[in-house]
Design an enzyme around this catalytic site. Structure first.
Site, PDB file in Angstrom:
ATOM      1  CG  MET A  30      -1.893  -1.207   1.141  1.00 34.10           C
ATOM      2  SD  MET A  30      -3.439  -0.960   2.028  1.00 34.10           S
ATOM      3  CE  MET A  30      -2.847  -0.723   3.670  1.00 34.10           C
ATOM      4  CG  HIS A  34       8.734   0.045   5.923  1.00 32.99           C
ATOM      5  ND1 HIS A  34       9.038  -1.298   5.905  1.00 32.99           N
ATOM      6  CD2 HIS A  34       7.409   0.118   6.201  1.00 32.99           C
ATOM      7  CE1 HIS A  34       7.973  -2.006   6.193  1.00 32.99           C
ATOM      8  NE2 HIS A  34       6.953  -1.163   6.353  1.00 32.99           N
ATOM      9  N   GLY A  36      11.461  -2.881   5.209  1.00 35.40           N
ATOM     10  CA  GLY A  36      10.766  -4.173   5.231  1.00 35.40           C
ATOM     11  C   GLY A  36      10.223  -4.512   3.844  1.00 35.40           C
ATOM     12  CG  HIS A  37       7.125  -2.153   1.992  1.00 29.67           C
ATOM     13  ND1 HIS A  37       6.989  -1.019   2.759  1.00 29.67           N
ATOM     14  CD2 HIS A  37       5.931  -2.779   2.034  1.00 29.67           C
ATOM     15  CE1 HIS A  37       5.755  -0.955   3.237  1.00 29.67           C
ATOM     16  NE2 HIS A  37       5.098  -2.010   2.822  1.00 29.67           N
ATOM     17  CD  GLN A  61      -6.146  -3.692   2.633  1.00 34.32           C
ATOM     18  OE1 GLN A  61      -6.024  -4.122   1.486  1.00 34.32           O
ATOM     19  NE2 GLN A  61      -5.193  -3.870   3.545  1.00 34.32           N
ATOM     20  CG  ASP A  77       9.234  10.316  -0.830  1.00 31.91           C
ATOM     21  OD1 ASP A  77       9.643  11.128  -1.678  1.00 31.91           O
ATOM     22  OD2 ASP A  77       8.966  10.614   0.346  1.00 31.91           O
ATOM     23  CG  ASP A  78       6.094   4.718  -1.923  1.00 33.04           C
ATOM     24  OD1 ASP A  78       6.809   4.935  -0.924  1.00 33.04           O
ATOM     25  OD2 ASP A  78       4.855   4.653  -1.882  1.00 33.04           O
ATOM     26  CD  GLN A  81      12.236   4.143  -0.105  1.00 32.37           C
ATOM     27  OE1 GLN A  81      13.017   3.420   0.489  1.00 32.37           O
ATOM     28  NE2 GLN A  81      11.053   4.469   0.377  1.00 32.37           N
ATOM     29  N   GLY A 149       4.878  -9.906   3.869  1.00 31.01           N
ATOM     30  CA  GLY A 149       5.623  -9.813   5.126  1.00 31.01           C
ATOM     31  C   GLY A 149       4.946 -10.626   6.228  1.00 31.01           C
ATOM     32  CD  GLU A 150       7.585 -15.074   8.429  1.00 33.18           C
ATOM     33  OE1 GLU A 150       8.239 -14.751   9.444  1.00 33.18           O
ATOM     34  OE2 GLU A 150       7.745 -16.140   7.821  1.00 33.18           O
ATOM     35  CE  LYS A 151       3.795  -4.399  10.254  1.00 36.60           C
ATOM     36  NZ  LYS A 151       2.417  -4.258  10.791  1.00 36.60           N
ATOM     37  CB  SER A 187       4.445  -0.656  10.647  1.00 36.30           C
ATOM     38  OG  SER A 187       3.158  -0.178  10.328  1.00 36.30           O
ATOM     39  CB  SER A 188       3.111   2.322   6.207  1.00 36.96           C
ATOM     40  OG  SER A 188       3.731   1.485   5.278  1.00 36.96           O
ATOM     41  NE  ARG A 189      -1.915   0.448  10.114  1.00 39.04           N
ATOM     42  CZ  ARG A 189      -3.098   0.860   9.699  1.00 39.04           C
ATOM     43  NH1 ARG A 189      -3.591   1.976  10.151  1.00 39.04           N
ATOM     44  NH2 ARG A 189      -3.790   0.164   8.828  1.00 39.04           N
TER      45      ARG A 189
HETATM   46  O1  PAF Z   1      -0.243  -5.765   3.623  1.00 41.71           O
HETATM   47  C1  PAF Z   1      -0.629  -4.843   2.855  1.00 41.71           C
HETATM   48  O2  PAF Z   1       0.070  -3.857   2.646  1.00 41.71           O
HETATM   49  C2  PAF Z   1      -1.995  -4.965   2.197  1.00 41.71           C
HETATM   50  O3  PAF Z   1      -2.908  -5.612   3.029  1.00 41.71           O
HETATM   51  C3  PAF Z   1      -1.937  -5.646   0.810  1.00 41.71           C
HETATM   52  C4  PAF Z   1      -1.478  -7.084   0.923  1.00 41.71           C
HETATM   53  C5  PAF Z   1      -1.016  -4.870  -0.107  1.00 41.71           C
HETATM   54  C6  PAF Z   1      -3.334  -5.654   0.187  1.00 41.71           C
HETATM   55  O4  PAF Z   1      -3.832  -4.373   0.027  1.00 41.71           O
END
Ligand code: PAF
Length: 279
Positions: A30, A34, A36-37, A61, A77-78, A81, A149-151, A187-189
């Protein structure tokens, strides 16, 4: 690196890569990327000839409109990177491209197992939104492998289940959580945390570690352990939502001797953090 914002353009590119015999990997995100991605992207490049990263803040979601509005959007920015990595294409559609007739009426993918509790109980409709968008992304990008990610441990299990149940011809790879030096899961948050909250945030992981150590050293009164962890979260200034030891295979009640995972979710002010640790 190509950037596509239309479904058909991305799909045609993927079809031509497939026709040429290239193996495609997808890293769904999304955005607000960071390290992690970026770990996922690097691993994707080891596993495939063409890496596609999707960037889409999926409204389907989010059960909370304010949370959706607040979610950080940093596409430029994304892209900067990703352009430094081995990425063949970024798929960054707008909402109109993904849900042209509106998200209310779109066909949904529902995974009845695994989704009724933990994240599913706190965020009604969340996993249907995830399962729907992920299935659409698979159909657009046509990957042979996709990395998560496993997070978001419960999400990973839900995606594995939908791929198995719908016989989708791709492999799902779960990749370990990248952490800050103080243990906080990336995390993005995290960027929404105030200075004081940021200082407290790593306690969530420390408390998960405490639970894991207790289990490893033979403490199997899980309810008692969970209560102890809950108290510690409150003392650290969190508003806990759950902290629980479960089967690492299907999140059922923990059984001694089976692979286990401890999962936690807690709020610090406006920010909701989740994390987990396999035992
Ligand atoms: O984990 C996320 O960032 C989202 O839930 C995903 C898998 C990209 C689906 O929108």
């Amino acid at each position: 690196m190509q950037v596509f914002d239309q479904v058909r353009d991305m799909q045609l590119q993927s079809l031509s890569w497939r026709a040429a015999g290239w193996r495609i990997a997808l890293v769904p995100t999304m955005g607000n990327l960071h390290e992690g991605h970026l770990d996922l992207v690097r691993e994707a490049a080891r596993r495939a000839d063409r890496v596609v990263v999707s960037v889409f803040v999926n409204p389907l979601q989010f059960d909370d409109a304010a949370d959706f509005q607040r979610y950080p959007r940093t596409l430029n920015d994304d892209l900067a990177q990703l352009s430094k990595l081995n990425v063949a294409a970024v798929f960054a559609p707008g909402e109109q491209a993904m849900y042209p007739e509106g998200r209310e009426t779109v066909t949904r993918v529902e995974v009845p197992q695994l989704t009724g509790e933990l994240e599913g109980a706190r965020r009604p409709g969340h996993f249907t939104g995830v399962a729907t968008v992920v299935t659409k992304l698979f159909q657009v990008v046509l990957p042979e492998v996709a990395l998560f990610g496993e997070k978001d441990y419960q999400q990973l299990l839900v995606v594995r289940k939908l791929v198995a149940d719908l016989n989708l011809p791709l492999e799902i790879v779960g990749w370990p959580t990248r952490r800050e030096a103080d243990g906080l899961a990336m995390s993005s948050r995290n960027r929404l945390l105030g200075a004081d909250e940021r200082q407290r945030a790593p306690r969530l992981y420390a408390i998960l570690q405490w639970v894991a150590e207790q289990v490893r050293s033979g403490q199997t009164h899980f309810t008692q352990l969970e209560a102890g962890a809950w108290e510690q979260l409150i003392a650290a200034g969190f508003e806990p939502e759950y902290i629980t030891v479960r089967s690492a295979v299907d999140l059922r009640a923990a059984v001694v001797g089976e692979p286990l995972v401890v999962l936690g979710a807690a709020r610090l002010g406006e920010v909701r953090l989740i994390d987990n640790l396999r035992i």
